[in-house]
Design a protein around this motif. Structure first.
Motif, PDB file in Angstrom:
ATOM      1  N   PRO A  78       0.800  -1.231   0.000  1.00 18.32           N
ATOM      2  CA  PRO A  78       0.000   0.000   0.000  1.00 18.32           C
ATOM      3  C   PRO A  78       0.832   1.281   0.000  1.00 18.32           C
ATOM      4  CG  PRO A  78      -0.904  -1.556   1.571  1.00 18.32           C
ATOM      5  CD  PRO A  78       0.401  -2.118   1.093  1.00 18.32           C
ATOM      6  N   LEU A  79       1.970   1.276   0.705  1.00 19.57           N
ATOM      7  CA  LEU A  79       2.820   2.470   0.705  1.00 19.57           C
ATOM      8  C   LEU A  79       3.334   2.768  -0.695  1.00 19.57           C
ATOM      9  CD1 LEU A  79       4.853   1.959   3.999  1.00 19.57           C
ATOM     10  CD2 LEU A  79       3.106   3.707   3.551  1.00 19.57           C
ATOM     11  N   ALA A  80       3.792   1.742  -1.396  1.00 19.81           N
ATOM     12  CA  ALA A  80       4.270   1.928  -2.770  1.00 19.81           C
ATOM     13  C   ALA A  80       3.122   2.369  -3.669  1.00 19.81           C
ATOM     14  CB  ALA A  80       4.897   0.635  -3.293  1.00 19.81           C
ATOM     15  N   GLU A  81       1.932   1.791  -3.479  1.00 22.52           N
ATOM     16  CA  GLU A  81       0.777   2.169  -4.303  1.00 22.52           C
ATOM     17  C   GLU A  81       0.359   3.613  -4.059  1.00 22.52           C
ATOM     18  OE1 GLU A  81      -1.264  -2.242  -4.844  1.00 22.52           O
ATOM     19  OE2 GLU A  81      -2.031  -0.910  -3.270  1.00 22.52           O
ATOM     20  N   LEU A  82       0.427   4.066  -2.819  1.00 23.69           N
ATOM     21  CA  LEU A  82       0.100   5.467  -2.537  1.00 23.69           C
ATOM     22  C   LEU A  82       1.090   6.412  -3.218  1.00 23.69           C
ATOM     23  CD1 LEU A  82      -0.911   5.175   1.206  1.00 23.69           C
ATOM     24  CD2 LEU A  82      -2.364   6.102  -0.626  1.00 23.69           C
ATOM     25  N   ALA A  83       2.365   6.085  -3.169  1.00 17.19           N
ATOM     26  CA  ALA A  83       3.376   6.917  -3.835  1.00 17.19           C
ATOM     27  C   ALA A  83       3.148   6.917  -5.347  1.00 17.19           C
ATOM     28  CB  ALA A  83       4.780   6.428  -3.492  1.00 17.19           C
ATOM     29  N   GLU A  84       2.837   5.754  -5.904  1.00 18.59           N
ATOM     30  CA  GLU A  84       2.557   5.668  -7.353  1.00 18.59           C
ATOM     31  C   GLU A  84       1.291   6.433  -7.711  1.00 18.59           C
ATOM     32  OE1 GLU A  84       2.402   1.472  -8.249  1.00 18.59           O
ATOM     33  OE2 GLU A  84       4.481   1.180  -7.607  1.00 18.59           O
TER      34      GLU A  84
ATOM     35  N   ALA B 140      11.209   2.083   6.610  1.00 13.00           N
ATOM     36  CA  ALA B 140      11.039   3.472   7.017  1.00 13.00           C
ATOM     37  C   ALA B 140      11.153   4.395   5.816  1.00 13.00           C
ATOM     38  CB  ALA B 140      12.066   3.842   8.087  1.00 13.00           C
ATOM     39  N   ASP B 141      12.070   4.082   4.910  1.00 14.44           N
ATOM     40  CA  ASP B 141      12.263   4.913   3.735  1.00 14.44           C
ATOM     41  C   ASP B 141      11.044   4.877   2.822  1.00 14.44           C
ATOM     42  OD1 ASP B 141      14.069   6.748   2.500  1.00 14.44           O
ATOM     43  OD2 ASP B 141      14.335   5.256   0.893  1.00 14.44           O
ATOM     44  N   LEU B 142      10.398   3.724   2.706  1.00  6.57           N
ATOM     45  CA  LEU B 142       9.209   3.611   1.868  1.00  6.57           C
ATOM     46  C   LEU B 142       8.087   4.495   2.412  1.00  6.57           C
ATOM     47  CD1 LEU B 142       7.966   2.349  -0.613  1.00  6.57           C
ATOM     48  CD2 LEU B 142       7.390   0.348   0.771  1.00  6.57           C
ATOM     49  N   GLY B 143       7.923   4.524   3.731  1.00  6.17           N
ATOM     50  CA  GLY B 143       6.926   5.411   4.331  1.00  6.17           C
ATOM     51  C   GLY B 143       7.257   6.871   4.094  1.00  6.17           C
ATOM     52  N   ARG B 144       8.529   7.211   4.220  1.00  2.00           N
ATOM     53  CA  ARG B 144       8.963   8.588   3.964  1.00  2.00           C
ATOM     54  C   ARG B 144       8.706   8.973   2.506  1.00  2.00           C
ATOM     55  NH1 ARG B 144      13.000  10.657   1.453  1.00  2.00           N
ATOM     56  NH2 ARG B 144      14.100   8.670   1.281  1.00  2.00           N
ATOM     57  N   LEU B 145       9.023   8.062   1.584  1.00  3.58           N
ATOM     58  CA  LEU B 145       8.800   8.340   0.158  1.00  3.58           C
ATOM     59  C   LEU B 145       7.323   8.534  -0.142  1.00  3.58           C
ATOM     60  CD1 LEU B 145      11.364   5.839  -1.399  1.00  3.58           C
ATOM     61  CD2 LEU B 145      11.543   8.346  -1.297  1.00  3.58           C
ATOM     62  N   MET B 146       6.458   7.728   0.496  1.00  6.36           N
ATOM     63  CA  MET B 146       5.019   7.903   0.327  1.00  6.36           C
ATOM     64  C   MET B 146       4.593   9.281   0.804  1.00  6.36           C
ATOM     65  SD  MET B 146       2.002   8.144   2.276  1.00  6.36           S
ATOM     66  CE  MET B 146       2.495   7.472   3.846  1.00  6.36           C
TER      67      MET B 146
END
Length: 175
Positions: free
Chosen positions: A9-15, A61-67
């Protein structure tokens, strides 16, 4: 499952944020399916189990930050329609939205200290932009839940509305 924010979901939100930037969208509504906004980071994924490394923790943690950064960068105005539980990373997700409308049944919490997990995703500096630092410190250190009315009085949410009216109020605001 209360909309946990795992790696997918974090990657999908960023996308999705990048996708909306490639469109003519002027407003994006962010909400959770069912009765909750988000239960926060999916603890079943935290640290990847017993074989996880420090690198795994940093990557999560980085994935959350990127989102969070992708959501903040979106050109469209973002409106969080918050309902039910809004926990940990869910608070960060709501906090990166431009406007936050909370249903009267919303309960926010930042439980990382009680869970013994690191505070990440740039959540603290983002909260301090919205809520006085002494209050953020209290909420983080005590892990004390706070309701929608308190969130409104602290300046974290713009409005509190009855749960049945949330979707209509947010749709009207988006127009």
């Amino acid at each position: 499952k209360l909309n946990p924010l795992g790696t997918v979901p974090l990657a999908e939100l960023a996308e999705a944020a990048a996708w909306f930037d490639a469109t003519e969208a002027s407003v994006v509504i962010v909400t959770g399916a069912g009765r909750a906004f988000s239960s926060g980071f999916d603890l079943r994924e935290f640290a990847g189990g017993p074989d996880a490394t420090a690198h795994d923790n940093r990557a999560q943690a980085d994935l959350g930050r990127l989102m969070a950064e992708a959501m903040e960068r979106m050109r469209a105005v973002t409106i969080a329609a918050v309902k039910g539980p809004c926990v940990g990373g869910g608070v960060v997700l709501a906090g990166v939205c431009d406007l936050r409308i909370a249903a009267d049944d919303t309960v926010f919490s930042i439980p990382e200290v009680d869970l013994g997990i690191p505070l990440a995703w740039g959540g603290i500096p983002r909260l301090v932009r919205e809520i006085p630092p002494a209050i953020v410190r209290e909420l983080v250190l005590t892990c004390r839940p706070f309701d929608a009315d308190e969130a409104r009085s602290l300046g974290f949410v713009n409005r509190v509305v009855p749960r049945p009216a949330l979707e209509c109020v947010v749709d009207e605001l988006a127009m």
